[in-house]
Design an enzyme around this catalytic site. Structure first.
Site, short mmCIF file in Angstrom:
data_model
loop_
_atom_site.label_atom_id
_atom_site.label_comp_id
_atom_site.label_asym_id
_atom_site.label_seq_id
_atom_site.Cartn_x
_atom_site.Cartn_y
_atom_site.Cartn_z
N HIS A 61 54.96 62.34 -20.24
CA HIS A 61 55.97 63.20 -20.90
C HIS A 61 56.25 64.45 -20.07
O HIS A 61 55.35 65.01 -19.46
CB HIS A 61 55.48 63.59 -22.30
N ASP A 105 63.57 57.68 -26.96
CA ASP A 105 62.17 57.62 -27.39
C ASP A 105 61.58 59.03 -27.46
O ASP A 105 62.30 60.01 -27.71
CB ASP A 105 61.39 56.69 -26.45
N SER A 106 60.27 59.16 -27.26
CA SER A 106 59.62 60.46 -27.42
C SER A 106 60.15 61.50 -26.45
O SER A 106 60.14 62.70 -26.75
CB SER A 106 58.10 60.32 -27.22
N LEU A 107 60.60 61.06 -25.28
CA LEU A 107 61.13 62.01 -24.31
C LEU A 107 62.36 62.71 -24.89
O LEU A 107 62.61 63.88 -24.62
CB LEU A 107 61.49 61.29 -23.01
#
Lengths: 272, 272
Positions: free
Chosen positions: B212, B15-17
């Site tokens: 994050h 994902d965004s990580l």
């Protein structure tokens, strides 16, 4: 069935200045800028010259045939950044005479742009980048320091570069750009302008060993590169490129699969 | 003739990580660590869940057939890092129940490891990464700040995450690792250890918006990841992998071409 699922790419092609993946490097900045849009393929090879770059290019750039059959990434943009090593003084093994440097750049461009080339890629936009200025004393100090840290093996390094010669190669790259119509980032000029002059002290923040760029130096490059792209190739602005896979808020949580399967952006289409 | 010339790769999947290419991100650190050895292919998709990851995987991972025919990169290592969004509280569209999260991870691993899978890739080593801890107040503040900066469009964000729930997903990922024998980076634990505890103030330097990772957070991850790789997959240590193209000092300046042509490391071999 699709052969694979790689998307369109940017190839960064060159020497150690390109090879770096450090914080703030060209590669890191480009990958972040094109996140979810284009893969960054780093084909920088430390110490390589424009003469060596030709056989290397033939190994790392897909042939027209492979691309047409859908078995290779489409390189939407290639940066060609060479000359820093060519500018080594003879008899360095890296030295490439100025005229040969120019003809090598012509050859690389022709490999991509000539319809007769096995690597013909009319969809690949090209940007030349010329070598940055250098600081002779900082470079020699850095080489001697490295030599000392490795137990003074071999002869003590002497000066193998000259700032005025480096500038000649930077100018020659611009000549090739004019002769071919390929856009060029005049990095030499951009760094000198940012530094406020050509003095060693002025250039110091931009070159960590007198030859290789600091993050601040790469920032100057990246600003100039993106400005050039906006001007010459606006179709490569990431905002205008389709995003790889939809934004998460556009996915129907009750029926997510169609959102992903309909995405064909940049996919390889080679049938097996 | 070779179809192309891509080398072996590492796929970062999540994902965004995973998606971040910022200074100090997982992608930047991995690309630098494997410079000249393995390409880093970033397949992180911000906001995506483990449920969405399955159809996405089928789009971005090459089939066994494509790889066997030499038309696709060999993925030597894939990191699977999911769960941070699954842990959103119901009725968030991103919420995935804990048991479904676990079965999705099982499914992803099976797509790679099961000989019956069209994506069967026994040469692909897998590492799971579990979601890091989170800071509820910092996350909600960050969402509200974003909502305000976009003119307060839509309803005011409320809390859609819970630090204790996030920990359950981190534990569930470790369960899957135990059940499948796939190595896992216990990022949750690594961050808490580096922070000296689970307190919001302690975790603060590691999470820039409460969810994050900062560069400091990614440093914790990367240290744990490389330690795990050294232990479980020593063959993936970059020092042991062949370098893409020879070191410049190994090139014969009088006859450079053979040095580049003999390099077959990781090249695609598909005949056209």
């Amino acid at each position: 069935m699709s052969a694979s699922a790689y998307t369109d790419a940017i190839m960064l092609f060159g020497d150690s200045l390109t090879q770096a993946w450090s914080d703030g490097s060209l590669a890191q900045r480009t990958a972040e800028y094109y996140s979810r849009r284009l893969d960054v393929v780093n084909r920088g090879f430390g110490g390589y010259t424009s003469t060596w770059a030709i056989p290397v290019f033939e190994q790392v750039f897909a042939t027209k045939e492979a691309r047409e059959k859908g078995y290779a990434q489409n390189v939407k943009l290639i940066t060609i950044w060479l000359g820093a090593n060519d500018a080594c003084l003879a008899p360095s093994p890296q030295h490439v005479p100025l005229e040969e440097y120019k003809s090598n750049l012509h050859r690389l461009i022709s490999l991509i742009q000539s319809p007769d080339s096995a690597y013909y890629a009319p969809e690949t936009k090209i940007v030349l980048i010329n070598p940055p200025p250098m600081i002779e004393s900082k470079w020699l100090d850095s080489r001697i320091e490295k030599w000392e840290s490795f137990g003074k093996e071999g002869p003590k390094p002497d000066q193998n570069r000259d700032a005025k010669v480096a500038k000649e190669y930077a100018e020659a790259c611009k000549d090739v750009a004019r002769e071919t119509g390929v856009p060029v980032v005049d990095l030499w000029q951009a760094v000198v302008e940012a530094a406020g002059g050509e003095g060693d002290d002025q250039l110091d923040p931009y070159l960590y060993d007198g030859l290789h760029l600091t993050s601040e130096g790469y920032a100057v490059l990246f600003k100039a590169l993106t400005a050039l792209l906006d001007e010459k190739y606006p179709e490569l602005n990431p905002e205008t490129l389709p995003m790889r896979m939809p934004h998460w808020s556009d996915v129907d949580p009750e029926d997510p699969r169609p959102a992903f399967e309909k995405v064909k952006n940049g996919r390889l289409t080679g049938e097996l």
